[in-house]
Enzyme design. Structure first.
Site, PDB file in Angstrom:
ATOM      1  N   SER A 164     -10.077  -0.014   7.049  1.00 36.12           N
ATOM      2  CA  SER A 164      -9.356   0.035   5.481  1.00 36.12           C
ATOM      3  C   SER A 164      -8.729  -1.030   5.072  1.00 36.12           C
ATOM      4  O   SER A 164      -7.677  -0.751   4.603  1.00 36.12           O
ATOM      5  CB  SER A 164      -7.965   1.534   6.281  1.00 36.12           C
ATOM      6  OG  SER A 164      -8.180   2.648   6.474  1.00 36.12           O
ATOM      7  N   LYS A 216       1.433  -0.865  -0.080  1.00 38.86           N
ATOM      8  CA  LYS A 216      -0.257  -0.052  -0.602  1.00 38.86           C
ATOM      9  C   LYS A 216       0.892   1.199   0.011  1.00 38.86           C
ATOM     10  O   LYS A 216       1.989   1.046   1.045  1.00 38.86           O
ATOM     11  CB  LYS A 216      -0.635   0.155   1.396  1.00 38.86           C
ATOM     12  CG  LYS A 216      -1.575   1.162   1.788  1.00 38.86           C
ATOM     13  CD  LYS A 216      -2.711   0.757   2.857  1.00 38.86           C
ATOM     14  CE  LYS A 216      -3.853   2.072   2.746  1.00 38.86           C
ATOM     15  NZ  LYS A 216      -4.586   2.028   3.585  1.00 38.86           N
ATOM     16  N   SER A 265      -8.752   1.663   2.888  1.00 37.60           N
ATOM     17  CA  SER A 265      -8.144   2.947   2.918  1.00 37.60           C
ATOM     18  C   SER A 265      -7.571   2.414   1.466  1.00 37.60           C
ATOM     19  O   SER A 265      -6.657   3.119   0.358  1.00 37.60           O
ATOM     20  CB  SER A 265      -7.473   4.215   3.259  1.00 37.60           C
ATOM     21  OG  SER A 265      -6.073   3.133   4.341  1.00 37.60           O
TER      22      SER A 265
END
Lengths: 547, 547
Positions: free
Chosen positions: A235, A136, A211
């Site tokens: 997330s 990420k 997210s």
């Protein structure tokens, strides 16, 4: 949303062009296909003709463990595997915008080194020998960008790896891409002026979640065999859930978070957690175990020195079912998945009791000010640097918050501690409901009140965030897909809250048809291994073969 | 110090009278003795003629483990042991003012029940069968007072036991007294308008330490075989050190803090820790083990689920010695104790390397605002309720602080996290100094820069508080006594800081003569068992027989 400034637009355009330039021309999807995409873009990976049959075999393998076995048995080389995932990730980026940096060259070079080592020594370098792993945005990787979706940070590169990345590399993993997250990270969808919007590959009209939406979309595209994500309020879990993946948000401080970029450091009440998402529970546990075997507490002072000790899946687990948090009623497909799963678990001999929610609405009233103790002032200052504009869902989420004084912040922090104490007591009290006289092993509940949502919608965070406030580990288990014929809208439902009303109104069987449904399994503080054991039992007895 | 209000004085007088009234007349020390006490009051316990020879034997036993063995072997009954400690604690209260509540009746009744159980079943109820345990003011005990030394809280009683107290009782411990702490708890001495001043029994001109000064004084008087205390910046360690006792401040969250009164809840950056102080390392470990065997993480969500696993004392430990923190030079007796201990450790075959301090002055600049993020505003409000006045050392400590904004608080909290990361790296780098290539097992350093101090003096907290900021476990080991003939004042020393100057000037061999000296041994985050193992080696090879 307010228009970003011309300079912000220019930054974003250049960043996206630079990213696209890293994709070789032979991996580009023809514009004839791109201009006429179906709602579900997954079939394009085969139909576009870019991937070879072997590359399709590799990328569509059951899970990372299978791929690792095939590398160890020399069926596939690390290079073949890496090239396959680089190509498929490149395609995914063109279809759903899930990447924010690319290092295909470095990855293939490393894969070739790994092949050489295997050739010379006959041994893999570690349990992840040759496995491509996507990372990420906010998790730093040497030589690669991190941005938090902030245009102001478009040119930031790291000169070091996060502790978690170091451990993966040491175990033989190959880092090849970094994935998108929404601007600031405080959203359950993934969009930013900088990188654009990440789409859900199963249904591009729906959110990929956030997210860690880049991870969710990329893994759902089989553009990665496993992905590393982070979770402060859903997330990891929202993208895993909305994309039909397994995912775990461990207890924060179980795995190392050091080297994850924090936009405004110093919020310590609800720390974010790092964890994997992927195609199987065994893959997830392999990642966690690999991290913990590296004794991260000697590299990161926030990690609890608790070695990973696997537990066998129980024949009979005791599970508390939380059907409805009394704030937002889950959509029909979510309720159906939970009901059907419970029926199968009972049939398999597990003990199921009802788990009453404990002040979940209140938990949100404590959580939100802890997320935004300055009403996002510092975030707004970062955005203003280049005329970036706040994405609608973050704006809507933070707009009700106010700048706290220190005594006010202390009151919320004290309220969190009390809530943790009360919830522990509440969990312990399930002992009165079970035949064993012991509290339930885990809580089974909706992942969210929806299977996803349309873009720019602000969903109810509560089914995710309550476990962050409590700091319990929570797992996402895929549990089928929405079927518009069965999962018809609730007629005459009277919402109990504003959040409930918004969620109720957003459901549309036609829109959601085919979207993955998932369930959430929640364990006790720092008891990840037990959560895996129960999850394995649930998966084995109630979820295998669900479509 | 400003005069407390008449109503505060009245409250205090009544509270102290009520406490005295709980001491039976036959346990009162004659005023002829009280009016003419020596500087070292310890001989009075024998000379006053109140304790029987058996009671002197019991209370002067080597340690709690010895007492427990004698109860198990039926040499002494639980009742005999409890009565002996009640009497001696009553005497200690009259000599050094170390108590703030008394339950002799309840304790003796419980001891008799325990004797009956032993009689009937032939078995002790647990590892602490019949052991009297003293508890600090702020740790709640059912039916007993807690006050934090605040006159406003003079009439507060608890209707429940703290988790740690529950575990002790379950294991057979007998609670009989609660001990003093300074007003607010934020002092390394023990005084309050409510309960008066607790004196150091070895030298009443010196501080008993704080904030657990009541425990320190009571245990040094042998008025308790073991005591339970808490530490946010030296509060277990200062009283243990100044009174010649063993003490451990575990990592916070290793043992349960639930049920310890917090004056202003919500400060979460530097959590306080609970731990025992007493006469031997084995006693301390017995208490910690007893707590952990009760799985406190199922009663208190802040406790890390880490079972207690004892480790053997190593034949050869690798120890880093921190001689001077570069802020305050330890007094001559402290330096001598450290030097002599190091010589003995070397002679016994341990590997000793120098451990350089890492930004200890800076660590205090981060710690102090985290202690007082509101410049003690809420504390002042509590004091004002009854016209209580702040004790001088707390006033002096907090006066330099200011009310922080939330962004400022977040910066200090982020600075703490960074400091923890840097210090871990610093510790790891000792691997380059050792023959094993491994980092040092523990750090040996001064407990404080002084062996105690005169009343109302504000000492340098840094040797204690740096380990709270880092959240490392730290142990106090008795290492002899001040000898005015050897430990002469430093001539011509040029102080390097204001703190250093004040500390330098307060040293007076005549005043300090005979005061206990101690050393501090520091372990790694949550590695209490290893710290005990190294401490056992240090104690065995360098500290036994020290006077």
């Amino acid at each position: 949303m307010a228009e970003p400034s011309p300079s912000c637009k220019e930054i974003s355009q250049k960043a996206q062009e630079a990213l696209l330039a890293k994709i070789p021309s032979e991996w580009r999807i023809p514009s004839s296909i791109l201009s006429n995409l179906p709602r579900n873009v997954k079939p394009v990976f085969k139909s576009a003709g870019i991937l070879t049959p072997q590359e399709l075999d590799i990328t569509d393998a059951t899970d990372a463990t299978t791929i690792l076995e095939k590398i160890r048995s020399r069926t596939w080389s690390a290079r073949e595997v890496t090239v396959a995932f680089c190509k498929r990730a490149a395609m995914a980026q063109q279809l759903v915008k899930c990447l924010m940096d690319i290092d295909f060259e470095g990855a293939i070079k490393r894969a070739m080194e790994l092949d050489e080592i295997m050739e010379k020594t006959g041994q893999p370098v570690g349990p992840l020998h040759g496995l491509p792993v996507s990372i990420k945005d906010l998790t730093i990787v040497k030589g690669m960008h991190y941005s938090l979706g902030l245009a102001a940070w478009h040119d930031r590169k790291s000169d070091d790896d996060a502790v978690a990345v170091k451990s993966l590399r040491k175990a033989g993993a190959v880092v090849y891409v970094k994935t998108t997250m929404p601007q600031t990270g405080m959203a359950l969808e993934t969009t930013s002026n900088l990188w654009g919007r990440t789409l859900n590959p199963a249904n591009t009209n729906l959110s990929a979640g956030g997210s860690s939406g880049g991870e969710g979309a990329l893994n759902a595209c089989h553009g990665a065999p496993i992905g590393i994500a982070t979770d402060i309020g859903g997330s990891i879990r929202a993208p895993a859930a909305f994309n039909g993946l397994y995912g775990i948000k461990p207890t924060s401080r179980r795995c190392s978070y050091l080297g994850n970029t924090i936009p405004v450091p110093g919020q310590i009440a609800i720390p974010s957690a790092i964890g994997p998402m992927g195609r199987s529970l065994r893959d997830l546990e392999l990642i966690c175990e690999t991290w913990l075997q590296d004794r991260p507490w000697y590299a990161d002072p926030s990690v609890v020195p608790l070695p990973w000790v696997r537990q066998p899946a129980p024949q009979k687990a005791t599970i508390g079912v939380l059907w409805f948090d009394e704030v937002v009623m889950p959509h029909p497909p979510v309720r159906r998945a939970l009901r059907e799963t419970v029926d199968k678990l009972k049939a398999a001999g597990h003990e199921i009791v009802d788990f009453k929610p404990y002040k979940h609405s209140y938990s949100w009233d404590v959580t939100l000010p802890l997320y935004f103790p300055t009403a996002a002032r510092q975030l707004k200052e970062i955005l203003a640097q280049v005329g970036d504009t706040m994405i609608p869902s973050v704006q809507q989420l933070s707009k009700g918050t106010k700048e706290l004084t220190v005594p006010e912040l202390m009151k919320f922090q004290a309220a969190q501690v009390s809530f943790q104490q009360e919830y522990l007591r509440h969990w312990n009290e399930t002992a009165s409901l079970t035949s064993t006289g012991q509290p339930v092993d885990a809580i089974l509940c909706p992942s969210a009140a929806c299977a996803s949502f349309p873009h720019d919608f602000l969903p109810w965070w509560g089914y995710f965030s309550v476990w962050n406030l409590l700091n319990y580990p929570a797992m996402i288990l895929p549990a089928g897909t929405v079927n518009k014929e069965i999962d018809v809208a609730d007629q005459g439902y009277v919402p109990v809250t504003d959040w409930d009303k918004a969620n109720h109104e957003v459901y549309d069987p036609e829109l959601f048809d085919g979207a993955p449904i998932s369930l959430q399994l929640v364990g006790r503080y720092l008891e990840e291994e037990k959560l895996f054991a129960v999850a394995n039992a649930v998966d084995r007895d109630a979820l295998q073969g669900r479509v």
